[in-house]
Scaffold this active site. Sequence first.
Site, short mmCIF file in Angstrom:
data_model
loop_
_atom_site.label_atom_id
_atom_site.label_comp_id
_atom_site.label_asym_id
_atom_site.label_seq_id
_atom_site.Cartn_x
_atom_site.Cartn_y
_atom_site.Cartn_z
N SER A 109 9.72 10.60 -15.37
CA SER A 109 9.41 9.54 -14.42
C SER A 109 9.31 8.22 -15.17
O SER A 109 8.96 8.19 -16.35
CB SER A 109 8.07 9.84 -13.76
OG SER A 109 7.52 8.67 -13.19
N SER A 110 9.57 7.11 -14.46
CA SER A 110 9.51 5.80 -15.10
C SER A 110 8.08 5.41 -15.50
O SER A 110 7.90 4.46 -16.26
CB SER A 110 10.09 4.73 -14.18
OG SER A 110 9.37 4.68 -12.96
N CYS A 111 7.07 6.16 -15.03
CA CYS A 111 5.68 5.80 -15.40
C CYS A 111 5.34 6.22 -16.83
O CYS A 111 4.23 5.97 -17.29
CB CYS A 111 4.68 6.37 -14.41
SG CYS A 111 4.55 8.15 -14.47
N TYR A 138 -0.31 11.91 -15.21
CA TYR A 138 1.07 12.34 -14.92
C TYR A 138 2.00 11.87 -16.05
O TYR A 138 2.86 12.63 -16.52
CB TYR A 138 1.49 11.73 -13.58
CG TYR A 138 2.85 12.12 -13.09
CD1 TYR A 138 3.09 13.41 -12.61
CD2 TYR A 138 3.90 11.21 -13.08
CE1 TYR A 138 4.35 13.77 -12.14
CE2 TYR A 138 5.16 11.55 -12.61
CZ TYR A 138 5.37 12.83 -12.14
OH TYR A 138 6.62 13.18 -11.67
N HIS A 181 4.27 8.55 -1.79
CA HIS A 181 4.64 7.30 -2.45
C HIS A 181 4.78 6.22 -1.40
O HIS A 181 4.72 6.48 -0.20
CB HIS A 181 5.95 7.48 -3.22
CG HIS A 181 5.80 8.33 -4.44
ND1 HIS A 181 6.16 9.66 -4.45
CD2 HIS A 181 5.30 8.06 -5.66
CE1 HIS A 181 5.89 10.16 -5.65
NE2 HIS A 181 5.37 9.22 -6.40
O1 GFB Z 1 4.65 4.53 -4.70
P1 GFB Z 1 3.27 4.36 -5.19
O2 GFB Z 1 2.21 5.20 -4.58
O3 GFB Z 1 3.18 4.64 -6.75
O4 GFB Z 1 2.83 2.81 -4.99
P2 GFB Z 1 3.49 3.84 -8.12
C1 GFB Z 1 3.66 1.75 -5.33
C2 GFB Z 1 3.02 0.44 -4.91
O5 GFB Z 1 3.02 0.36 -3.48
C3 GFB Z 1 1.58 0.24 -5.35
C4 GFB Z 1 1.74 -0.02 -3.02
O6 GFB Z 1 1.39 -1.12 -5.70
C5 GFB Z 1 0.79 0.56 -4.08
O7 GFB Z 1 -0.48 -0.07 -4.02
N1 GFB Z 1 1.52 0.44 -1.64
C6 GFB Z 1 1.41 -0.36 -0.55
C7 GFB Z 1 1.37 1.72 -1.23
N2 GFB Z 1 1.15 0.36 0.55
C8 GFB Z 1 1.14 1.66 0.15
C9 GFB Z 1 0.93 2.88 0.86
O8 GFB Z 1 0.69 2.91 2.07
N3 GFB Z 1 1.01 4.03 0.15
C10 GFB Z 1 1.28 4.03 -1.20
N4 GFB Z 1 1.36 5.21 -1.86
N5 GFB Z 1 1.44 2.88 -1.92
C11 GFB Z 1 3.69 6.26 -8.90
C12 GFB Z 1 2.90 7.10 -9.86
O9 GFB Z 1 3.26 5.00 -9.13
O10 GFB Z 1 5.07 6.28 -9.13
C13 GFB Z 1 3.51 8.40 -10.15
O11 GFB Z 1 1.59 7.22 -9.36
C14 GFB Z 1 5.01 8.31 -10.35
O12 GFB Z 1 2.90 8.94 -11.26
C15 GFB Z 1 5.66 7.52 -9.25
O13 GFB Z 1 5.31 7.75 -11.60
C16 GFB Z 1 7.15 7.37 -9.43
O14 GFB Z 1 4.90 3.35 -8.18
O15 GFB Z 1 2.46 2.82 -8.38
#
Ligand code: GFB
Length: 314
Positions: A109-111, A138, A181
């Site tokens: 993953s890119s993280c 993760y 996500h």
């Molecule tokens: O996709 P996401 O949950 O994960 O969140 P990451 C991406 C961005 O979208 C963050 C915002 O800045 C969230 O705060 N966001 C806005 C939301 N509204 C929402 C919502 O309703 N739901 C969610 N989930 N986010 C993940 C990692 O990071 O990326 C994993 O936690 C993995 O480990 C994955 O690497 C690919 O992009 O921040």
Amino acid sequence: MYSLEGKRVYVAGHRGMVGSAIVRRLADKQCVVLTSTREDADLRDQAATRRWLESQRPDVVVVAAAKVGGILANATYPADFLYDNLMIEANLIEASHRVGVGKLLFLGSSCIYPKFAPQPIVESALLTGSLEPTNEWYAIAKIAGIKLAEAYRAQHGCDFISAMPTNLYGPGDNFDLNSSHVLPALMRKAHEAKQAGASEIVIWGTGTPRREFLHADDCADACVHLIEQYSDAEHVNVGSGEDVTIYELAQLVCEIVGFQGEIVRDETKPDGTPRKLMSADKIRGLGWKPRIELREGIAATYRWFLEHKADAGR
Ligand code: GFB
């Protein structure tokens, strides 16, 4: 060039969004696709995983099985994200070596990259700085997977490679608002707000973080390309090479869904990493580029959502 023709290809995690896309992509490759359920083998169990691989004798293994989730799920279940992922990858990689698997692809993953890595992030940025705290568990598991594949190559000469996909979306995604996500979450929120005639949807954080998105079918295509064309220790980024802010993404999703209300920010929720745009130079140099443009991919995913998920939870 590694030919898949006539090979037994085990896709671990075939029920997930990426695993199922890889199974679809392999359909015209004249190979035998093997899959397993939790009843066949719990991949967190070393003995069960080894038994499964010994009984199936695959030539190729794709490690697409993982415990995954969005920013909130990562923060809520740190032990599961670290332990489950460490066990799954260690068991699959070790058992693959034991049964003489000819090619293994590990998916990360890119993280894995440092929170403040220079953008676009090149593969060599790995382990050059501190991780983003919301997903370090993760990330550490995925870094261990890359290093395991690299170590088995160095010590045992195994042809084990690693791909690092960016944020993925597509059919078969998780649309649960607590664990998903961002893209499926926004789609569900916009859809339900439209249905209810609501005036707004709420997005988490400031809306300013930038994310790169890739359709799962493009990711699957890249995975198969790498299995066939790549054999080296260093992992390979798999991305689109373009990113958008979360607010821009919300606007695009609302437009596609047909929701015309307001987009409101809940700044009590975390932003996560400010930006993680990966460099796509390496994979482009290997002769691969994505085909599905973001707008088109979101529209196709919304059609899938309408057919499969729109009524879930009612
Ligand atoms: O996709 P996401 O949950 O994960 O969140 P990451 C991406 C961005 O979208 C963050 C915002 O800045 C969230 O705060 N966001 C806005 C939301 N509204 C929402 C919502 O309703 N739901 C969610 N989930 N986010 C993940 C990692 O990071 O990326 C994993 O936690 C993995 O480990 C994955 O690497 C690919 O992009 O921040």
